[in-house]
Design an enzyme around this catalytic site. Structure first.
Site, PDB file in Angstrom:
ATOM      1  N   ASP A   8       0.851  -1.191   0.000  1.00 42.79           N
ATOM      2  CA  ASP A   8       0.000   0.000   0.000  1.00 42.79           C
ATOM      3  C   ASP A   8       0.892   1.248   0.000  1.00 42.79           C
ATOM      4  O   ASP A   8       2.121   1.169  -0.162  1.00 42.79           O
ATOM      5  CB  ASP A   8      -1.035  -0.036   1.140  1.00 42.79           C
ATOM      6  CG  ASP A   8      -0.452   0.221   2.530  1.00 42.79           C
ATOM      7  OD1 ASP A   8       0.765   0.457   2.647  1.00 42.79           O
ATOM      8  OD2 ASP A   8      -1.243   0.181   3.504  1.00 42.79           O
ATOM      9  N   CYS A  65       2.484  -3.546   4.172  1.00 42.51           N
ATOM     10  CA  CYS A  65       1.711  -2.349   4.531  1.00 42.51           C
ATOM     11  C   CYS A  65       2.439  -1.694   5.700  1.00 42.51           C
ATOM     12  O   CYS A  65       3.602  -2.035   5.952  1.00 42.51           O
ATOM     13  CB  CYS A  65       0.229  -2.663   4.804  1.00 42.51           C
ATOM     14  SG  CYS A  65      -0.130  -3.601   6.293  1.00 42.51           S
ATOM     15  N   THR A  67       2.144  -1.765   9.090  1.00 49.40           N
ATOM     16  CA  THR A  67       2.528  -2.735  10.126  1.00 49.40           C
ATOM     17  C   THR A  67       2.654  -4.143   9.575  1.00 49.40           C
ATOM     18  O   THR A  67       3.206  -5.012  10.255  1.00 49.40           O
ATOM     19  CB  THR A  67       1.440  -2.784  11.221  1.00 49.40           C
ATOM     20  OG1 THR A  67       0.203  -3.158  10.584  1.00 49.40           O
ATOM     21  CG2 THR A  67       1.293  -1.446  11.924  1.00 49.40           C
ATOM     22  N   HIS A  98       7.828 -24.837   8.876  1.00 53.87           N
ATOM     23  CA  HIS A  98       6.723 -25.414   9.644  1.00 53.87           C
ATOM     24  C   HIS A  98       5.352 -25.064   9.089  1.00 53.87           C
ATOM     25  O   HIS A  98       4.412 -25.846   9.255  1.00 53.87           O
ATOM     26  CB  HIS A  98       6.790 -24.938  11.104  1.00 53.87           C
ATOM     27  CG  HIS A  98       7.940 -25.534  11.872  1.00 53.87           C
ATOM     28  ND1 HIS A  98       8.076 -25.398  13.230  1.00 53.87           N
ATOM     29  CD2 HIS A  98       8.997 -26.289  11.456  1.00 53.87           C
ATOM     30  CE1 HIS A  98       9.178 -26.037  13.633  1.00 53.87           C
ATOM     31  NE2 HIS A  98       9.758 -26.569  12.577  1.00 53.87           N
ATOM     32  N   HIS A 133       3.972 -31.306  10.326  1.00 54.88           N
ATOM     33  CA  HIS A 133       3.560 -29.956   9.924  1.00 54.88           C
ATOM     34  C   HIS A 133       2.528 -30.017   8.794  1.00 54.88           C
ATOM     35  O   HIS A 133       1.624 -29.189   8.724  1.00 54.88           O
ATOM     36  CB  HIS A 133       4.787 -29.138   9.494  1.00 54.88           C
ATOM     37  CG  HIS A 133       5.824 -29.064  10.560  1.00 54.88           C
ATOM     38  ND1 HIS A 133       5.580 -28.476  11.786  1.00 54.88           N
ATOM     39  CD2 HIS A 133       7.096 -29.529  10.616  1.00 54.88           C
ATOM     40  CE1 HIS A 133       6.670 -28.570  12.540  1.00 54.88           C
ATOM     41  NE2 HIS A 133       7.596 -29.217  11.857  1.00 54.88           N
TER      42      HIS A 133
END
Ligand code: RB5
Length: 147
Positions: A8, A65, A67, A98, A133
Site C-alpha cells: 500500500d 503495509c 505494520t 513449519h 507440519h
C-alpha cells in the site's frame, strides 16, 4: 523464480528497495503494489497479489503495509494462502519450514529495510519440512473458517 509483490501507500520506497534487492539476485518480480503515496486500501492489494499466486503465475508473494497486520489478515482470507507476518529471520525461516507459508509479509513502518532483506533471504532459502507440519496445515485447510 518469480515473486509477486504488493504494497500500500506506506510501503512504496520500501518496496522499491526490496525489488532492487531481489532483481539483483536474478528473481523476476511481478509488481501489483501501488507506486504512489496516495492512499489506497490494503485489502485491494492483498486481493490482487494473491490472485496472481492462485493463478500459478508466481512461486511466492511478498506483501507490505505499514505494520503488515492488515494486509496479512486480508491475504489469509483467500483459500490456499498462508501469509506470514514476520519481523525476524527465525520466524521467516520457520514460516517456510513449519507453516509452508507462501506469502511473506513485512511492516514498512516497523521493520527496517536491512532486516527485511534478511527475512526474505531466510524465507526463500528454507523448505517446508512436511510430516507433522503437513498434518497441521491440512487441519487449517479443512476447518473452512466456520464452526
Ligand atoms: C495505512 O495507513 C495503514 O493502516 C496500513 O498500511 C496498515 O498498517 C494496516 O494494517
Amino acid at each position: 523464480m518469480k515473486i509477486v509483490i504488493g504494497n500500500d501507500h506506506s510501503g512504496v520506497e520500501y518496496k522499491n528497495q526490496l525489488v532492487e534487492y531481489l532483481e539483483g539476485k536474478g528473481i523476476e518480480i511481478i509488481n501489483v503494489g501501488t507506486d504512489s503515496v496516495d492512499s489506497v486500501d490494503y485489502p485491494d492489494i492483498a486481493q490482487e497479489a494473491t490472485k496472481v499466486w492462485v493463478e500459478g503465475k508466481a512461486d511466492f508473494g511478498i506483501l507490505i503495509c505499514g505494520t503488515g497486520i492488515g494486509i496479512s489478515i486480508a491475504a489469509n482470507k483467500v483459500e490456499g494462502i498462508r501469509a506470514a507476518l514476520v519481523n525476524n529471520e527465525v520466524c521467516a525461516r520457520l514460516s517456510r519450514q513449519h507453516n509452508n507459508a507462501n506469502f511473506l509479509v513485512l511492516g514498512a513502518r516497523v521493520t527496517g529495510i536491512e532486516l527485511a532483506k534478511s527475512c526474505i533471504d531466510a524465507f526463500l532459502s528454507s523448505e517446508f519440512e512436511g510430516g507433522r507440519h503437513a498434518t497441521r496445515i491440512g487441519k487449517i485447510e479443512s476447518c473452512g473458517g466456520k464452526f
